[in-house]
Enzyme design. Structure first.
Site, PDB file in Angstrom:
ATOM      1  N   TYR A  52      46.697  45.097  40.846  1.00 61.14           N
ATOM      2  CA  TYR A  52      45.972  45.975  41.582  1.00 61.14           C
ATOM      3  C   TYR A  52      47.317  46.256  42.936  1.00 61.14           C
ATOM      4  O   TYR A  52      47.385  45.429  43.887  1.00 61.14           O
ATOM      5  CB  TYR A  52      45.019  45.375  42.390  1.00 61.14           C
ATOM      6  CG  TYR A  52      43.874  44.839  41.234  1.00 61.14           C
ATOM      7  CD1 TYR A  52      43.764  45.392  39.946  1.00 61.14           C
ATOM      8  CD2 TYR A  52      42.731  44.105  41.643  1.00 61.14           C
ATOM      9  CE1 TYR A  52      43.055  45.093  38.853  1.00 61.14           C
ATOM     10  CE2 TYR A  52      41.830  43.936  40.754  1.00 61.14           C
ATOM     11  CZ  TYR A  52      42.004  44.511  39.423  1.00 61.14           C
ATOM     12  OH  TYR A  52      40.920  43.778  38.451  1.00 61.14           O
ATOM     13  N   HIS A 111      45.130  38.714  32.430  1.00 59.44           N
ATOM     14  CA  HIS A 111      44.507  39.834  32.635  1.00 59.44           C
ATOM     15  C   HIS A 111      44.460  40.736  31.344  1.00 59.44           C
ATOM     16  O   HIS A 111      43.295  41.233  31.158  1.00 59.44           O
ATOM     17  CB  HIS A 111      45.463  40.646  33.484  1.00 59.44           C
ATOM     18  CG  HIS A 111      44.803  41.754  34.195  1.00 59.44           C
ATOM     19  ND1 HIS A 111      45.291  42.063  35.625  1.00 59.44           N
ATOM     20  CD2 HIS A 111      43.605  42.430  34.034  1.00 59.44           C
ATOM     21  CE1 HIS A 111      44.450  43.005  36.060  1.00 59.44           C
ATOM     22  NE2 HIS A 111      43.467  43.288  35.087  1.00 59.44           N
TER      23      HIS A 111
END
Length: 282
Positions: A52, A111
């Site tokens: 992010y 992820h």
């Protein structure tokens, strides 16, 4: 307030997502204030990732939580697939911890799958858990076949959660993934639980049934969408917002229970899958 147990801790079923946060310097103070307002409203879980904003979201979270009691929080971050190898995973973890200003994560997620063998990633996560830098590990964007493969590996069944996209307009998990996770007592973390404000064309907030249900509860449409997601057992929703008011409303949605009739109406408007669906991802 609905709760679930994840990695041995009982937490409220609505947490705080941070995707897209930290990208705009002009929004930084508002984003920090929103995270702090969420915690003040009762949230315990904050979900972030090294991906992010190339670490900027983690740095923002670290700043936002600087004056919070660490033991009151449940902090999740994620490692990118290219960093999920035996050589790189510990380095990524240390960098995330430094940005987050903490010495451990409550949950560290792989992820999504990349080229590193899954067995290598799992064994490395298991080793990192023994160091105390992570209390538990899990996975993200795993479909049923991925979960079956994971469970076949040594230590694979030690995963503490799977984080997948799930909202009223994306129900593919209900056909096979969610039943599998219930059978194996693996909690779900639902990302983008309000479909990112309809940016992907699901038109959830403008749907007449959703609006009627919201009106009946004197709630917002977003609160209805969140209550719908966490109707599932052992499910954590992690909506993201930079607005203090919306953050407070998100957390309050944990106390909203939809009736059987309302759930049936929403099912009719957004039917559950009757066949296997490709895993939705963002």
């Amino acid at each position: 307030m609905k709760q679930l147990t994840i990695a041995g801790q009982t937490v409220p079923a609505i947490g705080i997502g941070t995707w897209h946060m930290g990208d705009q310097p002009a929004q930084r103070s508002a984003e920090i204030a929103a995270i702090q307002a969420g915690i003040a409203a009762g949230a315990r879980v904050i979900d972030t990732a090294e991906m992010y904003g190339a670490g900027r979201a983690e740095s923002l979270v670290g700043e936002a939580l600087a004056n919070e009691r660490r033991e009151d929080l449940f902090l999740i971050s994620k490692v990118l697939p290219e960093n999920a190898s035996r050589q790189k995973l510990a380095v990524s973890l240390d960098a995330s911890l430094q940005r987050l200003r903490t010495d451990y994560l409550d949950l560290y997620l792989y992820h999504w799958r990349g080229t590193v063998p899954l067995a290598e990633t799992v064994s490395t996560l298991q080793q990192l858990q023994t160091t105390g830098k992570i209390r538990a590990w899990g996975i993200s964007n795993f479909d049923q076949a991925d979960l079956n493969e994971l469970w076949s590996l040594p230590g694979g069944n030690q995963a503490a959660a799977n984080e997948d996209l799930y909202h009223l307009g994306s129900r593919g998990l209900e056909y096979d993934v969610l039943p599998w996770q219930r059978a194996h007592q693996l909690p779900l973390i639902a990302y983008s639980p309000i479909a990112q404000g309809d940016v992907w064309g699901h038109h959830l907030t403008t749907n007449e049934i959703v609006q009627q249900v919201a009106a009946a509860h004197h709630a917002t449409v977003y609160q209805v969408l969140l209550a719908w997601v966490i109707r599932q057992p052992q499910t954590l929703a992690i909506p993201q917002t930079s607005s203090i008011a919306h953050m407070q409303q998100n957390i309050a949605a944990g106390a909203l229970t939809l009736t059987a009739e309302e759930l049936a109406q929403l099912d009719q408007a957004f039917p559950a899958p009757t066949t296997k669906q490709p895993l939705d991802t963002l």
